[in-house]
Design a protein around this motif. Structure first.
Motif, mmCIF file in Angstrom:
data_model
loop_
_atom_site.group_PDB
_atom_site.id
_atom_site.type_symbol
_atom_site.label_atom_id
_atom_site.label_comp_id
_atom_site.label_asym_id
_atom_site.label_seq_id
_atom_site.Cartn_x
_atom_site.Cartn_y
_atom_site.Cartn_z
ATOM 1 N N LYS A 131 -2.281 10.590 -3.195
ATOM 2 C CA LYS A 131 -1.687 9.360 -2.829
ATOM 3 C C LYS A 131 -2.948 8.490 -2.785
ATOM 4 O O LYS A 131 -3.910 8.763 -2.081
ATOM 5 C CB LYS A 131 -0.756 9.223 -1.782
ATOM 6 N N MET B 240 1.006 -1.191 0.064
ATOM 7 C CA MET B 240 0.009 -0.004 -0.043
ATOM 8 C C MET B 240 0.977 1.282 -0.170
ATOM 9 O O MET B 240 0.683 2.154 -0.680
ATOM 10 C CB MET B 240 -0.958 -0.240 1.375
ATOM 11 N N ASP B 241 2.039 1.152 0.741
ATOM 12 C CA ASP B 241 2.767 2.335 0.609
ATOM 13 C C ASP B 241 3.734 2.410 -0.791
ATOM 14 O O ASP B 241 4.391 3.494 -0.846
ATOM 15 C CB ASP B 241 3.758 2.027 1.746
ATOM 16 N N THR C 204 -11.127 4.146 -1.336
ATOM 17 C CA THR C 204 -10.014 4.634 -2.054
ATOM 18 C C THR C 204 -9.907 5.988 -2.250
ATOM 19 O O THR C 204 -10.643 6.562 -3.154
ATOM 20 C CB THR C 204 -9.408 3.644 -3.093
ATOM 21 N N CYS D 286 1.350 5.235 8.033
ATOM 22 C CA CYS D 286 2.125 3.940 8.056
ATOM 23 C C CYS D 286 3.310 3.965 8.892
ATOM 24 O O CYS D 286 3.868 4.985 8.910
ATOM 25 C CB CYS D 286 2.881 3.455 6.432
ATOM 26 N N LEU E 144 -4.954 5.737 -1.067
ATOM 27 C CA LEU E 144 -4.959 5.206 0.253
ATOM 28 C C LEU E 144 -6.357 4.647 0.636
ATOM 29 O O LEU E 144 -7.361 5.450 0.149
ATOM 30 C CB LEU E 144 -4.602 6.164 1.393
ATOM 31 N N TRP F 57 -4.689 8.437 7.672
ATOM 32 C CA TRP F 57 -3.878 7.344 7.450
ATOM 33 C C TRP F 57 -2.267 7.655 7.747
ATOM 34 O O TRP F 57 -1.953 8.517 7.682
ATOM 35 C CB TRP F 57 -3.970 6.655 6.227
ATOM 36 N N TYR G 73 -1.362 11.495 6.680
ATOM 37 C CA TYR G 73 -2.243 12.010 5.561
ATOM 38 C C TYR G 73 -3.555 11.986 6.010
ATOM 39 O O TYR G 73 -4.265 11.225 7.096
ATOM 40 C CB TYR G 73 -2.169 10.894 4.410
#
Length: 132
Positions: free
Chosen positions: A49, A1-2, A73, A115, A51, A113, A123
């Motif tokens: 991006k 996902m990153d 998304t 990570c 996500l 979000w 984000y």
């Protein structure tokens, strides 16, 4: 996902009154539910991006699931590089390598979000907050 692509442009259907010439938020970022201030003007950079964010709900039910999530998304986000930049944000427990951002006052979310592998990228989805 990153590994998803990230750009800092306003080519998409983002309200141009929200983004300054240097790509920062012009208006304050507020919780959609309670109106609490999440970010002050000029504190975040617009970023695109992809996500996935689960549907909005109270914090207690975000991390509790059978492993499947309903959600969206989203691509338009405010990017913050330091968690102390936020005026008012909370975090869920770890969900894999992700922590979801929530409103610290009413605990609704996720509004964003983070990570755990990237300590400098937080984000906030434009679709999950209000601007004033």
């Amino acid at each position: 996902m990153d590994d998803s692509k990230q750009t800092c442009s306003t080519e998409r259907s983002v309200d141009p009154s929200l983004v300054s010439e240097d790509g920062k938020n012009v208006k304050a970022v507020l919780c959609q539910r309670c109106g609490s201030n999440v970010l002050c003007p000029g504190m975040a950079l617009f970023a695109e991006k992809e996500l996935f964010l689960p549907v909005m709900r109270k914090k207690t039910s975000i991390g509790q699931s059978d492993g499947t999530f309903d959600g969206d998304t989203l691509t338009a986000h405010w990017l913050v590089d330091d968690m102390y930049t936020f005026e008012n944000v909370g975090f869920t427990k770890d969900v894999g390598k992700v922590k979801y951002l929530i409103c610290a006052d009413c605990e609704i979310g996720p509004i964003g979000w983070h990570c755990l592998d990237d300590k400098k990228s937080f984000y906030v989805a434009l679709d999950r907050v209000n601007h004033e």
